[in-house]
Design an enzyme around this catalytic site. Structure first.
Site, PDB file in Angstrom:
ATOM      1  N   HIS A 244     -12.253  28.547  30.263  1.00 55.11           N
ATOM      2  CA  HIS A 244     -13.599  28.109  29.872  1.00 55.11           C
ATOM      3  C   HIS A 244     -14.506  29.216  29.356  1.00 55.11           C
ATOM      4  CE1 HIS A 244     -13.625  23.880  31.054  1.00 55.11           C
ATOM      5  NE2 HIS A 244     -12.922  24.203  32.131  1.00 55.11           N
TER       6      HIS A 244
ATOM      7  N   SER B 242      -5.597  27.151  29.144  1.00 55.04           N
ATOM      8  CA  SER B 242      -5.201  27.867  30.360  1.00 55.04           C
ATOM      9  C   SER B 242      -3.821  27.432  30.843  1.00 55.04           C
ATOM     10  CB  SER B 242      -6.244  27.633  31.464  1.00 55.04           C
ATOM     11  OG  SER B 242      -6.318  26.255  31.783  1.00 55.04           O
TER      12      SER B 242
ATOM     13  N   GLU C 134     -12.169  19.967  27.872  1.00 54.12           N
ATOM     14  CA  GLU C 134     -10.908  20.247  28.569  1.00 54.12           C
ATOM     15  C   GLU C 134      -9.675  20.135  27.668  1.00 54.12           C
ATOM     16  OE1 GLU C 134     -10.731  21.626  31.299  1.00 54.12           O
ATOM     17  OE2 GLU C 134     -12.591  21.166  32.363  1.00 54.12           O
TER      18      GLU C 134
ATOM     19  N   HIS D  35      -7.853  29.024  35.476  1.00 52.53           N
ATOM     20  CA  HIS D  35      -8.294  27.925  34.607  1.00 52.53           C
ATOM     21  C   HIS D  35      -9.764  28.112  34.197  1.00 52.53           C
ATOM     22  CE1 HIS D  35      -9.188  23.974  32.994  1.00 52.53           C
ATOM     23  NE2 HIS D  35     -10.273  24.012  33.745  1.00 52.53           N
TER      24      HIS D  35
HETATM   25 FE   LIG Z   1     -12.000  22.813  33.485  1.00 57.80          FE
END
Ligand SMILES: [Fe+2]
Length: 290
Positions: free
Chosen positions: A137, A197, A178, A132
């Site tokens: 990110h 993700s 997010e 993730h």
């Molecule tokens: Fe995150």
């Protein structure tokens, strides 16, 4: 179902030795099985993202030492990031307390979980893991707008904590960094790491009839609850990533004051003033509530 909680307070039991909660990534200690989980996730997501992830995500990914064969080495990622946007990736054992998280972001250090999910939990995890945090990110941190925006969020987080309005600010992070969507020439695209993700949420956020897709409005988002244990009921759409740079420069203090005492909105509610891009059927979450 995917779930990743971010920036929530961690249990004191996992407190590591260093005050900033960082640990060594311990790259050489990853097992072949752990690299294999990375590979499965990487390949699955790389097949899905063309035509779904935003241009900046694809661009960032291309320039980074991230590939299918092994879990990336944070030192190598940091070298490339540092040159590009002045960011680094630091390893942490899992969730860290809010103030530690904000302090890192304010100094352009992205705290990434060093562990990877188990083969039987490919689509569900309680805490953000290396897939993730790195796959989701880090490509976006190669973009100057996102790089500045996330630093500003760290600084804003420290201020919001003192003002007692962290819940309001956290919603902005949630619905942008997010779970944000962006309008691009070919249609809506993913830029939020929680979506990018996640195999299942990428499809849900872009293609399912259930969620609302609503034009991003700062005050509206600040007042909107989110789901931490399931897909979002509403996704908020920005026109382009530079919109985040504008947000990074806004003084939130007067906005916190203005919305203080006003009621919050439930995740699935559509308001009269909303710019509704696609109204959701709500079917998925109705089914879950059963
Ligand atoms: Fe995150």
């Amino acid at each position: 179902m995917d779930a990743v909680k971010h920036g929530l307070a961690a249990g004191a039991a996992s407190r590591p030795q260093r005050a900033d909660w960082t640990i060594d990534q311990g790259w050489s200690a990853y097992t072949p099985e752990e690299h294999a989980v990375w590979k499965t996730l990487f390949e699955r997501q790389s097949r899905l993202l063309p035509g779904r992830a935003c241009d900046e995500f694809v661009e960032g990914m291309k320039k980074l030492p991230i590939g299918p064969e092994q879990i990336p080495d944070f030192r190598e990622l940091s070298e490339v990031l540092m040159e590009r946007t002045g960011w680094q990736v630091v390893a942490v054992p899992g969730l860290v307390p809010d103030e530690v998280f904000f302090e890192h972001l304010a100094h352009r250090r992205f705290p990434a979980g060093h562990f990877i999910r188990k083969p039987h939990e490919l689509d569900y995890l309680e805490e953000p893991d290396v897939f993730h945090d790195v796959f989701g990110h880090v490509p976006m941190l190669m973009n100057p707008a996102i790089a500045d925006y996330i630093q500003a969020y760290g600084e804003g987080g420290l201020r919001a904590q003192k003002l007692g309005v962290l819940d309001k600010l956290a919603r902005v992070y949630w619905y942008t960094v997010e779970f944000g969507l962006v309008r691009q020439a070919e249609g809506l695209r993913v830029y939020g790491a929680g979506i990018a993700s996640s195999y299942t949420e990428t499809v849900f956020a872009l293609e399912d009839a259930s969620p609302n897709r609503i034009g991003f409005d700062l005050e509206r988002v600040m007042r909107t609850h989110y789901r931490i244990d399931d897909f979002q009921e509403s996704y908020f759409v920005i026109d382009n990533l530079d919109r985040l740079l504008e947000l990074a420069r806004i003084d939130f203090a007067p906005i916190y004051e203005r919305i203080a005492g006003q009621p919050d909105h439930q995740p699935g509610t559509v308001l009269p003033g909303d710019e509704v891009i696609t109204p959701g059927t709500g079917q998925y979450h109705r089914g879950r509530r059963g």
